[in-house]
Scaffold this motif. Structure first.
Motif, PDB file in Angstrom:
ATOM      1  N   LEU A 184       0.844  -1.207   0.000  1.00 46.21           N
ATOM      2  CA  LEU A 184       0.000   0.000   0.000  1.00 46.21           C
ATOM      3  C   LEU A 184       0.873   1.248   0.000  1.00 46.21           C
ATOM      4  O   LEU A 184       0.628   2.211  -0.737  1.00 46.21           O
ATOM      5  N   ARG A 185       1.915   1.199   0.836  1.00 46.41           N
ATOM      6  CA  ARG A 185       2.807   2.349   0.896  1.00 46.41           C
ATOM      7  C   ARG A 185       3.424   2.629  -0.478  1.00 46.41           C
ATOM      8  O   ARG A 185       3.468   3.763  -0.937  1.00 46.41           O
ATOM      9  N   THR A 186       3.858   1.566  -1.165  1.00 42.40           N
ATOM     10  CA  THR A 186       4.467   1.750  -2.482  1.00 42.40           C
ATOM     11  C   THR A 186       3.434   2.332  -3.468  1.00 42.40           C
ATOM     12  O   THR A 186       3.731   3.279  -4.199  1.00 42.40           O
ATOM     13  N   ARG A 187       2.235   1.782  -3.411  1.00 48.94           N
ATOM     14  CA  ARG A 187       1.178   2.230  -4.331  1.00 48.94           C
ATOM     15  C   ARG A 187       0.876   3.717  -4.124  1.00 48.94           C
ATOM     16  O   ARG A 187       0.823   4.503  -5.055  1.00 48.94           O
ATOM     17  N   ILE A 188       0.671   4.089  -2.877  1.00 52.75           N
ATOM     18  CA  ILE A 188       0.316   5.484  -2.575  1.00 52.75           C
ATOM     19  C   ILE A 188       1.508   6.404  -2.870  1.00 52.75           C
ATOM     20  O   ILE A 188       1.342   7.502  -3.420  1.00 52.75           O
ATOM     21  N   SER A 189       2.705   5.934  -2.549  1.00 52.82           N
ATOM     22  CA  SER A 189       3.901   6.772  -2.763  1.00 52.82           C
ATOM     23  C   SER A 189       4.138   7.035  -4.246  1.00 52.82           C
ATOM     24  O   SER A 189       4.803   8.000  -4.604  1.00 52.82           O
ATOM     25  N   ASN A 190       3.597   6.143  -5.074  1.00 53.64           N
ATOM     26  CA  ASN A 190       3.790   6.334  -6.518  1.00 53.64           C
ATOM     27  C   ASN A 190       2.721   7.187  -7.182  1.00 53.64           C
ATOM     28  O   ASN A 190       2.819   7.475  -8.377  1.00 53.64           O
ATOM     29  N   LEU A 191       1.722   7.570  -6.435  1.00 51.45           N
ATOM     30  CA  LEU A 191       0.744   8.514  -7.011  1.00 51.45           C
ATOM     31  C   LEU A 191       1.519   9.804  -7.313  1.00 51.45           C
ATOM     32  O   LEU A 191       2.292  10.263  -6.454  1.00 51.45           O
ATOM     33  N   PRO A 192       1.335  10.390  -8.481  1.00 52.25           N
ATOM     34  CA  PRO A 192       2.156  11.558  -8.834  1.00 52.25           C
ATOM     35  C   PRO A 192       2.159  12.668  -7.781  1.00 52.25           C
ATOM     36  O   PRO A 192       3.205  13.237  -7.483  1.00 52.25           O
ATOM     37  N   THR A 193       0.980  12.905  -7.188  1.00 49.54           N
ATOM     38  CA  THR A 193       0.911  13.985  -6.199  1.00 49.54           C
ATOM     39  C   THR A 193       1.722  13.657  -4.946  1.00 49.54           C
ATOM     40  O   THR A 193       2.432  14.504  -4.403  1.00 49.54           O
ATOM     41  N   VAL A 194       1.605  12.413  -4.500  1.00 46.51           N
ATOM     42  CA  VAL A 194       2.321  12.001  -3.283  1.00 46.51           C
ATOM     43  C   VAL A 194       3.820  11.908  -3.570  1.00 46.51           C
ATOM     44  O   VAL A 194       4.647  12.315  -2.743  1.00 46.51           O
ATOM     45  N   LYS A 195       4.134  11.395  -4.746  1.00 45.89           N
ATOM     46  CA  LYS A 195       5.547  11.279  -5.143  1.00 45.89           C
ATOM     47  C   LYS A 195       6.229  12.648  -5.049  1.00 45.89           C
ATOM     48  O   LYS A 195       7.331  12.782  -4.514  1.00 45.89           O
ATOM     49  N   LYS A 196       5.505  13.636  -5.542  1.00 44.98           N
ATOM     50  CA  LYS A 196       6.046  14.998  -5.510  1.00 44.98           C
ATOM     51  C   LYS A 196       6.260  15.462  -4.065  1.00 44.98           C
ATOM     52  O   LYS A 196       7.276  16.056  -3.721  1.00 44.98           O
ATOM     53  N   PHE A 197       5.280  15.158  -3.227  1.00 45.11           N
ATOM     54  CA  PHE A 197       5.339  15.583  -1.822  1.00 45.11           C
ATOM     55  C   PHE A 197       6.476  14.885  -1.072  1.00 45.11           C
ATOM     56  O   PHE A 197       7.039  15.435  -0.123  1.00 45.11           O
ATOM     57  N   LEU A 198       6.802  13.669  -1.518  1.00 45.57           N
ATOM     58  CA  LEU A 198       7.854  12.912  -0.838  1.00 45.57           C
ATOM     59  C   LEU A 198       9.257  13.345  -1.260  1.00 45.57           C
ATOM     60  O   LEU A 198      10.245  12.958  -0.639  1.00 45.57           O
ATOM     61  N   GLN A 199       9.304  14.135  -2.312  1.00 43.73           N
ATOM     62  CA  GLN A 199      10.626  14.555  -2.768  1.00 43.73           C
ATOM     63  C   GLN A 199      11.216  15.663  -1.888  1.00 43.73           C
ATOM     64  O   GLN A 199      10.474  16.461  -1.319  1.00 43.73           O
ATOM     65  N   PRO A 200      12.550  15.706  -1.799  1.00 45.96           N
ATOM     66  CA  PRO A 200      13.174  16.769  -1.008  1.00 45.96           C
ATOM     67  C   PRO A 200      12.763  18.145  -1.521  1.00 45.96           C
ATOM     68  O   PRO A 200      12.563  18.315  -2.725  1.00 45.96           O
ATOM     69  N   GLY A 201      12.607  19.065  -0.601  1.00 48.45           N
ATOM     70  CA  GLY A 201      12.243  20.430  -0.993  1.00 48.45           C
ATOM     71  C   GLY A 201      10.741  20.668  -1.029  1.00 48.45           C
ATOM     72  O   GLY A 201      10.283  21.777  -1.289  1.00 48.45           O
ATOM     73  N   SER A 202       9.953  19.606  -0.752  1.00 50.07           N
ATOM     74  CA  SER A 202       8.491  19.809  -0.732  1.00 50.07           C
ATOM     75  C   SER A 202       8.106  20.457   0.601  1.00 50.07           C
ATOM     76  O   SER A 202       8.973  20.727   1.447  1.00 50.07           O
ATOM     77  N   GLN A 203       6.803  20.629   0.810  1.00 49.54           N
ATOM     78  CA  GLN A 203       6.351  21.250   2.063  1.00 49.54           C
ATOM     79  C   GLN A 203       6.235  20.243   3.214  1.00 49.54           C
ATOM     80  O   GLN A 203       5.767  20.593   4.291  1.00 49.54           O
ATOM     81  N   ARG A 204       6.668  19.020   2.950  1.00 50.67           N
ATOM     82  CA  ARG A 204       6.675  18.020   4.027  1.00 50.67           C
ATOM     83  C   ARG A 204       7.706  18.436   5.068  1.00 50.67           C
ATOM     84  O   ARG A 204       8.811  18.854   4.710  1.00 50.67           O
ATOM     85  N   LYS A 205       7.352  18.298   6.333  1.00 49.85           N
ATOM     86  CA  LYS A 205       8.283  18.725   7.381  1.00 49.85           C
ATOM     87  C   LYS A 205       9.155  17.557   7.830  1.00 49.85           C
ATOM     88  O   LYS A 205       8.702  16.418   7.846  1.00 49.85           O
ATOM     89  N   PRO A 206      10.385  17.857   8.229  1.00 52.31           N
ATOM     90  CA  PRO A 206      11.279  16.785   8.661  1.00 52.31           C
ATOM     91  C   PRO A 206      10.929  16.282  10.056  1.00 52.31           C
ATOM     92  O   PRO A 206      10.213  16.956  10.801  1.00 52.31           O
TER      93      PRO A 206
END
Ligand SMILES: N[C@@H](CCC(=O)N[C@@H](CS)C(=O)NCC(=O)O)C(=O)O
Length: 310
Positions: free
Chosen positions: A229-251
């Motif tokens: 499930l994690r792989t599937r969701i992480s590969n959604l284009p929107t989530v993939k973008k959010f998981l990339q460095p420099g996104s608004q995700r907080k450390p």
């Protein structure tokens, strides 16, 4: 596919997806924009992006960031850097219960994390197709929220309490929450938790998985369906973008990060406290002096203000 509707939405920035009663139509329109490379149809075309008011940390806002990002919604953040910033928000009367998270969205100032998440999920069609799906989504979301609450608090605990808390988090994830979700996925064999399509429950759970893994890197070994499930969701284009460095995700809030955060808040808070103390001692000193001076008026010049001397 209702291209007429899609074009009308594009022309009218105020028009929103939640006006579409049929979620399938909504999905089709979303697909249309995705295909034509115009993501974020619900927001980019609207007057403004949601504005998130919170500290520069994950805390209670992180699930909101995740959900918006997964829905493909761009957002802005107004970071509360000091106690003064927080006091200002409170004094401006924009925090209904004097607390954040607060999200400015669609002309409203939304507070209470769960209410905000519910609104976003409803608006972006991530909340199931009927009441039965919705109650399952709520159950799963509440479960992840309970677990998340422990994780949100963990970095800010005094060092003496951290070890016990970490052990509890690992134990709960390993023996209660993750097995429960693994069981759900196994029971229906579908790609998503509810109704065989993406919902907020999947997003919250995957966020939780990432956070727990930061604390226990081996934990996922026993949960193959959760991993998938994690792989599937992480590969959604929107989530993939959010998981990339420099996104608004907080450390992850490590010790250094927490110290910095505390410093900017403590400094401002201490200043306020000191000012209060100073004003109080000044008031007390003035009262004492006035008493002495009223008994002996010429003595006025003998008393100098200790606060000012200091
Ligand atoms: N039930 C609320 C709790 C909000 C809350 O506790 N906010 C904290 C920060 S995470 C806060 O605003 N603290 C500052 C204060 O209370 O002065 C929610 O879920 O939004």
């Amino acid at each position: 596919m209702d291209l007429k509707k899609a074009t009308a939405m594009k022309k009218d920035p105020q028009r929103n997806l939640d006006e579409d009663v049929n979620p399938q139509t909504t999905q089709k329109i979303r697909d249309h924009f995705v295909k034509s490379g115009e993501r974020n149809q619900g927001t980019a075309l609207m007057a403004g992006k949601p504005i998130l008011h919170y500290f520069n940390s994950r805390g209670r806002m992180e699930s909101i960031r995740w959900l918006l990002a997964a829905a493909g919604v761009e957002f802005e953040e107004k970071c509360i850097k000091t106690q003064k910033d927080l006091e200002k928000l409170k004094n401006d009367g924009v925090l209904m219960f004097q607390q954040v998270p607060m999200v400015e969205m669609d002309g409203m100032k939304l507070v209470q994390t769960r209410a905000i998440l519910n609104y976003i999920a409803s608006k972006y069609d991530l909340y199931g197709k009927d009441m039965k799906e919705r109650v399952l989504i709520d159950m799963y979301a509440e479960g992840t929220a309970d677990m998340n609450e422990m994780i949100v608090r963990y970095p800010f605990l005094p060092s003496g309490e951290k070890e016990t808390s970490l052990a509890q988090i690992k134990e709960k994830a390993r023996n209660c929450y993750f097995p429960a979700f693994e069981k759900v996925l196994k029971s229906h064999g579908q790609d998503y938790l509810v109704g065989n399509r993406l919902s907020r429950a999947d997003i919250h759970l995957v966020e939780l998985v990432y956070h727990v893994e930061e604390l226990d890197s081996c934990i996922m070994i026993s949960f193959p369906l959760l991993q998938a499930l994690r792989t599937r969701i992480s590969n959604l284009p929107t989530v993939k973008k959010f998981l990339q460095p420099g996104s608004q995700r907080k450390p992850f809030e490590d010790e250094k990060y927490v110290e910095e955060l505390k410093k900017s808040f403590c400094t401002a808070a201490q200043k306020l406290y000191c000012r209060e103390l100073t004003m109080r001692s000044l008031r007390e000193w003035t009262q004492a002096r006035d008493k002495l001076v009223s008994a002996d008026p010429p003595s006025r010049n003998r008393y100098r203000c200790p606060v000012l001397i200091r």
